[in-house]
Design a protein around this motif. Structure first.
Motif, mmCIF file in Angstrom:
data_model
loop_
_atom_site.group_PDB
_atom_site.id
_atom_site.type_symbol
_atom_site.label_atom_id
_atom_site.label_comp_id
_atom_site.label_asym_id
_atom_site.label_seq_id
_atom_site.Cartn_x
_atom_site.Cartn_y
_atom_site.Cartn_z
ATOM 1 N N ALA A 151 -8.165 6.112 -4.456
ATOM 2 C CA ALA A 151 -8.345 6.992 -3.297
ATOM 3 C C ALA A 151 -7.031 7.671 -2.954
ATOM 4 O O ALA A 151 -5.952 7.271 -3.404
ATOM 5 N N ASP A 152 -7.140 8.707 -2.163
ATOM 6 C CA ASP A 152 -5.961 9.486 -1.753
ATOM 7 C C ASP A 152 -5.316 8.810 -0.552
ATOM 8 O O ASP A 152 -5.455 9.248 0.587
ATOM 9 N N VAL A 153 -4.572 7.726 -0.797
ATOM 10 C CA VAL A 153 -3.936 6.977 0.271
ATOM 11 C C VAL A 153 -2.584 7.608 0.595
ATOM 12 O O VAL A 153 -1.753 7.773 -0.309
ATOM 13 N N PRO A 154 -2.350 7.993 1.851
ATOM 14 C CA PRO A 154 -1.045 8.580 2.198
ATOM 15 C C PRO A 154 0.105 7.656 1.800
ATOM 16 O O PRO A 154 0.063 6.453 2.049
ATOM 17 N N GLY A 155 1.123 8.233 1.161
ATOM 18 C CA GLY A 155 2.260 7.432 0.712
ATOM 19 C C GLY A 155 2.069 6.832 -0.669
ATOM 20 O O GLY A 155 3.004 6.280 -1.244
ATOM 21 N N GLY A 156 0.834 6.941 -1.203
ATOM 22 C CA GLY A 156 0.565 6.424 -2.533
ATOM 23 C C GLY A 156 0.456 4.913 -2.565
ATOM 24 O O GLY A 156 0.705 4.210 -1.589
ATOM 25 N N VAL A 157 0.066 4.400 -3.725
ATOM 26 C CA VAL A 157 -0.095 2.963 -3.943
ATOM 27 C C VAL A 157 0.790 2.558 -5.118
ATOM 28 O O VAL A 157 0.799 3.223 -6.165
ATOM 29 N N ASP A 158 1.549 1.503 -4.942
ATOM 30 C CA ASP A 158 2.436 1.030 -6.008
ATOM 31 C C ASP A 158 1.639 0.835 -7.297
ATOM 32 O O ASP A 158 0.627 0.123 -7.313
ATOM 33 N N PRO A 159 2.057 1.481 -8.403
ATOM 34 C CA PRO A 159 1.273 1.417 -9.646
ATOM 35 C C PRO A 159 1.159 -0.004 -10.233
ATOM 36 O O PRO A 159 0.242 -0.261 -11.017
ATOM 37 N N GLU A 160 2.055 -0.913 -9.855
ATOM 38 C CA GLU A 160 1.954 -2.286 -10.373
ATOM 39 C C GLU A 160 0.909 -3.106 -9.631
ATOM 40 O O GLU A 160 0.587 -4.224 -10.045
ATOM 41 N N GLY A 161 0.372 -2.562 -8.546
ATOM 42 C CA GLY A 161 -0.715 -3.225 -7.843
ATOM 43 C C GLY A 161 -0.312 -4.465 -7.078
ATOM 44 O O GLY A 161 0.887 -4.739 -6.852
ATOM 45 N N TRP A 162 -1.313 -5.249 -6.668
ATOM 46 C CA TRP A 162 -1.096 -6.468 -5.895
ATOM 47 C C TRP A 162 -0.471 -7.527 -6.769
ATOM 48 O O TRP A 162 -0.751 -7.636 -7.957
ATOM 49 N N ARG A 163 0.374 -8.370 -6.196
ATOM 50 C CA ARG A 163 1.061 -9.384 -6.986
ATOM 51 C C ARG A 163 1.399 -10.582 -6.103
ATOM 52 O O ARG A 163 1.391 -10.515 -4.885
ATOM 53 N N GLY A 164 1.720 -11.654 -6.723
ATOM 54 C CA GLY A 164 2.234 -12.812 -6.019
ATOM 55 C C GLY A 164 3.744 -12.813 -6.022
ATOM 56 O O GLY A 164 4.379 -11.868 -6.503
ATOM 57 N N ILE A 165 4.336 -13.824 -5.447
ATOM 58 C CA ILE A 165 5.797 -13.937 -5.392
ATOM 59 C C ILE A 165 6.190 -15.176 -6.200
ATOM 60 O O ILE A 165 5.745 -16.294 -5.895
ATOM 61 N N SER A 166 6.989 -14.951 -7.216
ATOM 62 C CA SER A 166 7.407 -16.071 -8.061
ATOM 63 C C SER A 166 8.760 -16.602 -7.622
ATOM 64 O O SER A 166 9.509 -15.945 -6.927
#
Length: 461
Positions: free
Chosen positions: A446-461
């Motif tokens: 979708a056309d989300v203002p500011g864009g969406v990080d191309p690496e997507g959702w992630r956890g924290i290692s």
């Protein structure tokens, strides 16, 4: 409208009678009369009096004071709905030369014009209107007390100006216009500018002794649109029905809903009480419910009209003393008694008669950022949008007929909701006043203002 004493349960009727009996006794008033409205008609009427065998009924007139302002506001809204004026117009555009012309019509209706609360000179409620034959006599040399539009400051002269506006644009006296355009269509045959028998006399009750003093009855002249009217519980019960549902012969349901919406900021002293003002109606919270209506007083009389639209219950209280009872608190109590003892039975659920597939496709879960919302179709052809959590912005929306919807309340009131579609016709997202709602949190498609990080959702290692 017929009066019925059989539609409320005996315990409810006794509770209502007990409440007005306490108010009449402890308030030390010669008489007090009340009515309750539910489902569009009167379901209870009660009266208490110090004169045995002479209890007033629903046809006895009392003076209703500032409830008159609500009638005047209806006349002004009619002019707006006809396109004769806009509520944003300065008064000077339609009624020049008053010295108060910079205030808008909406500001006069909501008591945010900055005008003085009272007229200069002798106490206008107890002196002849002939002392104030012109608007200049009502306003005085310095009509303003506050900057225009900055704060709510109740103003009787402001409604005198609105009455003069009605007379100017209709070319007829205020009371004649009121009778022709409001009283006759609604069947308010016992509402008038001057008393008509049977009517109550107005009294002052000595604060420290059980003795009476008759109050003078004055014609208010120019001040009439602010407080002149006499009425009955029977007529005001009909008026309450109109203010709840509207009547296309007078004002639409949408316009009376606009009258009931807050249009003025609450004064600091009223914030805790939740009291504010609409367009000719007081708006306040009582016992957890939203109430609208108006109170009224003139020497010798007190009056109140209280409506809970959500409960579909209204109450009218009239009494003939200068001070003592508290009709506003009493009206709210009568509404509460009925609403709690006999809660409104909801209409049966029924499926929609038809629905457009393109609208049904929008129903369900949407995300504003990471907050989850639900869009639902409503029985009136509109939609609602609200968070699935307890708190958050929510609103109902009215269909505009072109695939868009306009918000009716809260933060989104007046804002436009639309579905944005891709070239292939599929829905990309919802746009609501520039806010983007997507089917998934921060949907990369979708056309989300500011864009969406191309690496997507992630956890924290």
């Amino acid at each position: 409208m017929t009066t019925s004493h059989q539609e409320l349960l005996p315990g409810t009727r006794r509770a209502l009678l007990h409440r007005i009996a306490v108010a009449q006794s402890e308030g030390r008033t010669p008489s007090l009369v009340a009515a309750v409205v539910r489902g569009g008609r009167t379901v209870w009427h009660g009266a208490r009096t110090s004169v045995e065998g002479h209890a007033p009924d629903e046809n006895v007139q009392y003076r209703i004071g500032s409830i008159t302002k609500t009638f005047t506001a209806v006349l002004v809204l009619r002019l707006r709905d006809e396109g004769v004026l806009d509520l944003g117009d300065p008064l000077e555009k339609h009624l020049p030369g008053t010295g108060a012309g910079e205030a808008t019509i909406a500001e006069l209706l909501a008591h945010t014009s900055g005008l003085a609360a009272e007229s200069p000179g002798p106490w206008w409620e107890r002196t002849p209107g002939s002392l104030r034959p012109e608007l200049a006599d009502v306003l005085g040399e310095q009509p303003f007390r506050h900057p225009v539009g900055r704060r709510h400051h109740y103003s009787n002269p402001g409604y005198t100006l609105l009455g003069a506006l009605v007379e100017k644009l209709r070319g007829a006296p205020w009371e004649d216009v009121l009778r022709r355009e409001v009283l006759e269509p609604l069947g308010l045959n016992r509402t008038s500018g001057r008393p008509s028998a049977p009517h109550a006399g107005g009294w002052a009750v000595h604060p420290w002794a059980d003795v009476l003093l008759p109050e003078p009855v004055e014609d208010l002249g120019r001040m009439a649109p602010a407080g002149q009217l006499w009425s009955t519980t029977g007529d005001l019960a009909k008026f309450a029905v109109f203010l709840t549902y509207g009547d296309e012969r007078v004002l639409s349901a949408e316009s009376v809903r606009e009258m009931r919406a807050p249009a003025a900021p609450a004064e600091l002293a009223d914030v805790a009480a939740g009291v504010t003002y609409g367009l000719g109606l007081q708006v306040f919270h009582g016992d957890g419910r939203l109430l609208v209506g108006h109170s009224g007083s003139l020497p010798g009389f007190l009056a109140n009209l209280t409506i809970s639209v959500d409960d579909d219950v209204a109450a009218v209280v009239l009494t003939n003393c200068t001070s003592g009872p508290q009709p506003g608190a009493l009206g709210a109590d009568l509404v509460r008694i009925v609403a709690e003892a006999e809660p409104r039975i909801p209409e049966p659920w029924r499926p929609l008669p038809e629905v457009e597939p393109a609208v049904l496709e929008l129903a369900g879960q949407w995300y504003w950022g990471t907050q989850v919302f639900a869009l639902r179709l409503t029985a009136d052809g509109g939609v609602s949008l609200g968070p699935l959590t307890v708190t958050g912005r929510r609103s109902r929306f009215r269909a505009n007929g072109d695939g868009t919807w306009t918000g009716l309340e809260g933060y989104y009131a007046g804002e436009v909701l639309r579905a944005v579609r891709r070239p292939d016709g599929s829905v990309s997202h919802l746009d609501l006043g520039s806010f983007v709602f997507t089917r998934r949190p921060y949907d990369e498609a979708a056309d989300v203002p500011g864009g969406v990080d191309p690496e997507g959702w992630r956890g924290i290692s």
